[in-house]
Design a protein around this motif. Structure first.
Motif, PDB file in Angstrom:
ATOM      1  N   VAL A  49      27.407  21.068 -31.951  1.00  0.00           N
ATOM      2  CA  VAL A  49      28.668  20.872 -32.667  1.00  0.00           C
ATOM      3  C   VAL A  49      29.007  19.386 -32.648  1.00  0.00           C
ATOM      4  CG1 VAL A  49      31.090  21.548 -32.855  1.00  0.00           C
ATOM      5  CG2 VAL A  49      29.410  23.153 -31.897  1.00  0.00           C
ATOM      6  N   VAL A  50      29.349  18.843 -33.811  1.00  0.00           N
ATOM      7  CA  VAL A  50      29.592  17.408 -33.945  1.00  0.00           C
ATOM      8  C   VAL A  50      31.020  17.151 -34.383  1.00  0.00           C
ATOM      9  CG1 VAL A  50      28.969  15.310 -35.199  1.00  0.00           C
ATOM     10  CG2 VAL A  50      27.193  16.904 -34.498  1.00  0.00           C
ATOM     11  N   SER A  51      31.632  16.144 -33.777  1.00  0.00           N
ATOM     12  CA  SER A  51      32.933  15.676 -34.234  1.00  0.00           C
ATOM     13  C   SER A  51      32.959  14.162 -34.115  1.00  0.00           C
ATOM     14  CB  SER A  51      34.063  16.279 -33.399  1.00  0.00           C
ATOM     15  OG  SER A  51      35.325  15.849 -33.875  1.00  0.00           O
ATOM     16  N   SER A  52      33.482  13.498 -35.134  1.00  0.00           N
ATOM     17  CA  SER A  52      33.677  12.053 -35.037  1.00  0.00           C
ATOM     18  C   SER A  52      35.171  11.792 -34.992  1.00  0.00           C
ATOM     19  CB  SER A  52      33.037  11.324 -36.222  1.00  0.00           C
ATOM     20  OG  SER A  52      33.779  11.534 -37.401  1.00  0.00           O
ATOM     21  N   THR A  53      35.577  10.850 -34.171  1.00  0.00           N
ATOM     22  CA  THR A  53      36.998  10.602 -33.973  1.00  0.00           C
ATOM     23  C   THR A  53      37.264   9.122 -33.772  1.00  0.00           C
ATOM     24  OG1 THR A  53      38.900  11.111 -32.572  1.00  0.00           O
ATOM     25  CG2 THR A  53      36.751  11.044 -31.500  1.00  0.00           C
ATOM     26  N   SER A  54      38.473   8.717 -34.111  1.00  0.00           N
ATOM     27  CA  SER A  54      38.897   7.327 -33.872  1.00  0.00           C
ATOM     28  C   SER A  54      39.530   7.187 -32.495  1.00  0.00           C
ATOM     29  CB  SER A  54      39.902   6.897 -34.944  1.00  0.00           C
ATOM     30  OG  SER A  54      41.024   7.765 -34.965  1.00  0.00           O
ATOM     31  N   TRP A  55      39.603   8.301 -31.748  1.00  0.00           N
ATOM     32  CA  TRP A  55      40.191   8.291 -30.405  1.00  0.00           C
ATOM     33  C   TRP A  55      41.587   7.668 -30.404  1.00  0.00           C
ATOM     34  CZ3 TRP A  55      37.646  11.286 -27.132  1.00  0.00           C
ATOM     35  CH2 TRP A  55      36.274  11.407 -27.236  1.00  0.00           C
ATOM     36  N   THR A  56      42.422   8.077 -31.343  1.00  0.00           N
ATOM     37  CA  THR A  56      43.799   7.604 -31.432  1.00  0.00           C
ATOM     38  C   THR A  56      44.737   8.812 -31.424  1.00  0.00           C
ATOM     39  OG1 THR A  56      43.839   7.677 -33.855  1.00  0.00           O
ATOM     40  CG2 THR A  56      43.067   5.621 -32.822  1.00  0.00           C
ATOM     41  N   ASP A  58      46.499   9.842 -33.670  1.00  0.00           N
ATOM     42  CA  ASP A  58      46.461  10.534 -34.963  1.00  0.00           C
ATOM     43  C   ASP A  58      45.571  11.775 -34.917  1.00  0.00           C
ATOM     44  OD1 ASP A  58      48.153   8.716 -36.071  1.00  0.00           O
ATOM     45  OD2 ASP A  58      46.571   7.464 -36.910  1.00  0.00           O
ATOM     46  N   GLU A  59      44.644  11.821 -33.961  1.00  0.00           N
ATOM     47  CA  GLU A  59      43.746  12.961 -33.807  1.00  0.00           C
ATOM     48  C   GLU A  59      43.906  13.504 -32.390  1.00  0.00           C
ATOM     49  OE1 GLU A  59      40.294  11.430 -36.922  1.00  0.00           O
ATOM     50  OE2 GLU A  59      39.796  11.762 -34.834  1.00  0.00           O
ATOM     51  N   ASP A  60      44.488  14.668 -32.273  1.00  0.00           N
ATOM     52  CA  ASP A  60      44.772  15.254 -30.962  1.00  0.00           C
ATOM     53  C   ASP A  60      43.498  15.877 -30.397  1.00  0.00           C
ATOM     54  OD1 ASP A  60      45.762  16.394 -28.705  1.00  0.00           O
ATOM     55  OD2 ASP A  60      47.266  17.640 -29.694  1.00  0.00           O
ATOM     56  N   PHE A  61      42.746  15.103 -29.640  1.00  0.00           N
ATOM     57  CA  PHE A  61      41.462  15.556 -29.119  1.00  0.00           C
ATOM     58  C   PHE A  61      41.631  16.645 -28.074  1.00  0.00           C
ATOM     59  CE2 PHE A  61      37.485  15.194 -26.679  1.00  0.00           C
ATOM     60  CZ  PHE A  61      36.579  15.270 -27.724  1.00  0.00           C
ATOM     61  N   SER A  62      42.825  16.735 -27.485  1.00  0.00           N
ATOM     62  CA  SER A  62      43.048  17.778 -26.478  1.00  0.00           C
ATOM     63  C   SER A  62      42.890  19.177 -27.073  1.00  0.00           C
ATOM     64  CB  SER A  62      44.442  17.628 -25.864  1.00  0.00           C
ATOM     65  OG  SER A  62      45.458  17.824 -26.835  1.00  0.00           O
ATOM     66  N   ILE A  63      43.107  19.313 -28.381  1.00  0.00           N
ATOM     67  CA  ILE A  63      42.920  20.611 -29.034  1.00  0.00           C
ATOM     68  C   ILE A  63      41.468  21.068 -28.882  1.00  0.00           C
ATOM     69  CG2 ILE A  63      42.829  21.776 -31.280  1.00  0.00           C
ATOM     70  CD1 ILE A  63      45.263  20.209 -32.128  1.00  0.00           C
ATOM     71  N   ASP A 115      41.725   5.701 -26.885  1.00  0.00           N
ATOM     72  CA  ASP A 115      41.902   6.855 -25.992  1.00  0.00           C
ATOM     73  C   ASP A 115      40.583   7.455 -25.505  1.00  0.00           C
ATOM     74  OD1 ASP A 115      44.618   6.653 -26.162  1.00  0.00           O
ATOM     75  OD2 ASP A 115      44.864   8.214 -27.684  1.00  0.00           O
ATOM     76  N   ARG A 116      39.475   6.805 -25.823  1.00  0.00           N
ATOM     77  CA  ARG A 116      38.181   7.404 -25.481  1.00  0.00           C
ATOM     78  C   ARG A 116      38.028   7.610 -23.973  1.00  0.00           C
ATOM     79  NH1 ARG A 116      32.082   5.262 -27.202  1.00  0.00           N
ATOM     80  NH2 ARG A 116      30.953   6.443 -25.614  1.00  0.00           N
ATOM     81  N   LYS A 117      38.299   6.577 -23.182  1.00  0.00           N
ATOM     82  CA  LYS A 117      38.097   6.695 -21.732  1.00  0.00           C
ATOM     83  C   LYS A 117      39.017   7.743 -21.121  1.00  0.00           C
ATOM     84  CE  LYS A 117      36.154   2.140 -20.715  1.00  0.00           C
ATOM     85  NZ  LYS A 117      34.856   2.748 -20.356  1.00  0.00           N
ATOM     86  N   SER A 159      46.709  13.943 -41.432  1.00  0.00           N
ATOM     87  CA  SER A 159      47.215  12.799 -42.178  1.00  0.00           C
ATOM     88  C   SER A 159      48.703  12.601 -41.929  1.00  0.00           C
ATOM     89  CB  SER A 159      46.957  13.020 -43.674  1.00  0.00           C
ATOM     90  OG  SER A 159      47.644  12.081 -44.441  1.00  0.00           O
ATOM     91  N   SER A 160      49.086  11.382 -41.523  1.00  0.00           N
ATOM     92  CA  SER A 160      50.508  11.093 -41.322  1.00  0.00           C
ATOM     93  C   SER A 160      51.270  11.142 -42.638  1.00  0.00           C
ATOM     94  CB  SER A 160      50.682   9.726 -40.657  1.00  0.00           C
ATOM     95  OG  SER A 160      50.049   8.712 -41.427  1.00  0.00           O
ATOM     96  N   SER A 161      50.587  10.783 -43.734  1.00  0.00           N
ATOM     97  CA  SER A 161      51.212  10.826 -45.051  1.00  0.00           C
ATOM     98  C   SER A 161      51.071  12.195 -45.710  1.00  0.00           C
ATOM     99  CB  SER A 161      50.586   9.772 -45.974  1.00  0.00           C
ATOM    100  OG  SER A 161      49.235  10.103 -46.256  1.00  0.00           O
ATOM    101  N   GLY A 162      50.094  12.975 -45.208  1.00  0.00           N
ATOM    102  CA  GLY A 162      49.821  14.265 -45.822  1.00  0.00           C
ATOM    103  C   GLY A 162      49.043  14.163 -47.113  1.00  0.00           C
ATOM    104  N   LEU A 163      48.527  12.968 -47.408  1.00  0.00           N
ATOM    105  CA  LEU A 163      47.878  12.738 -48.701  1.00  0.00           C
ATOM    106  C   LEU A 163      46.416  12.333 -48.601  1.00  0.00           C
ATOM    107  CD1 LEU A 163      50.766  10.778 -50.488  1.00  0.00           C
ATOM    108  CD2 LEU A 163      50.168  13.202 -50.763  1.00  0.00           C
ATOM    109  N   ASP A 164      45.994  11.785 -47.449  1.00  0.00           N
ATOM    110  CA  ASP A 164      44.610  11.291 -47.377  1.00  0.00           C
ATOM    111  C   ASP A 164      43.697  12.335 -46.739  1.00  0.00           C
ATOM    112  OD1 ASP A 164      44.226   9.866 -44.231  1.00  0.00           O
ATOM    113  OD2 ASP A 164      46.173  10.553 -44.950  1.00  0.00           O
TER     114      ASP A 164
END
Length: 257
Positions: A49-56, A58-63, A115-117, A159-164
């Motif tokens: 299983v693959v996921s790419s993230t910006s570790w910010t 904006d993406e709740d990695f805890s989920i 937030d990676r570490k 998306s914070s804007s709900g558009l991208d």
């Protein structure tokens, strides 16, 4: 980090073997075995299983971490395992080729960010038997190879804007990879539920989807196979010119008009 030197999987010491060694002796790895001079995927291999993230934020990695823990516990309960079970016996059974109703899951998480570490420390504290995580940064030429080798993609983008829309999902579809994606206002423009992927809003929903998609893996997981067919179809039809003419051009004409 190069893909060939980094996927030394954390699925137990007996199975941990680097790709350099695989290249050297074409021997058995956690994913493959050598049969009659050829290399084949193991029937009891882990699902990738693959996921790419910006570790910010904006993406709740805890989920994803919570869903992985739920999957691990639910599989143990389904198989009637207790906390006192000898984990060493599990790896002996796997090494001897025992097939289970649900596979081990190997999550490979790519990306860089602040937030990676923090999340890597959380991963270390999880007591997982049937799930493992690897975090890495890949060269641009290795990323599509990883996507093309995976069984499922996960997108945590909201998306914070709900558009991208998340380009990572476009990349996954381009490699024929079905996706479980976090739900937000416009994501259904890209992820068509039960055609090329599934949507989730909570960790429990994602865990449910992992249980459904990977039951009977790798041969008897019909839902996952169906979504893969949809992802392949999406990837082959999603050309820039077609998307522009279908979605963007009408809006441009409306504004100009």
């Amino acid at each position: 980090m190069r893909l060939g030197s980094s996927i030394c999987t954390a699925m137990g010491s007996a199975d941990c073997i680097s790709v350099e060694k695989e290249v050297e002796d074409k021997s058995t790895t956690v994913l493959t075995s050598k049969i009659d001079g050829g290399v084949s995927l193991k029937p009891n291999r882990p699902a990738l299983v693959v996921s790419s993230t910006s570790w910010t934020p904006d993406e709740d990695f805890s989920i994803l971490l919570e869903a992985a823990l739920m999957y691990d516990r639910r599989v143990a309960a389904t198989l009637g395992e207790e906390d006192s079970m000898d984990e060493g016996q599990l790896w002996i059974d796997i090494k001897n080729g025992k097939q289970f109703d649900y596979p081990r899951l190997l999550f490979i998480i790519t990306g860089k960010g602040p937030d990676r570490k923090k999340y890597e420390e959380q991963i270390k504290r999880l007591k997982l038997r049937r799930v493992a995580f690897r975090t890495m940064w890949l060269a641009s030429e290795d990323y599509p190879l990883l996507l093309g080798s995976a069984d499922l993609g996960v997108s945590l983008h909201t998306s914070s804007s709900g558009l991208d829309l998340p380009m990572k999902v476009v990349d996954m579809f381009g490699c024929g990879l079905p996706v479980c994606a976090a739900s937000f206002s416009c994501i259904e423009e890209l992820v068509k539920v039960n055609r090329n992927g599934l949507l989730f809003s909570t960790s429990s929903e994602l865990a449910d989807e992992l249980m459904v998609l990977f039951k009977g893996f790798p041969e008897e997981c019909d839902t996952l196979k169906s979504l893969k067919g949809g992802a392949l179809s999406t990837g082959s039809s999603s050309k820039w010119s077609t998307e522009w003419e279908t979605n963007a051009l009408p809006l441009v004409k409306q504004v100009i008009g």
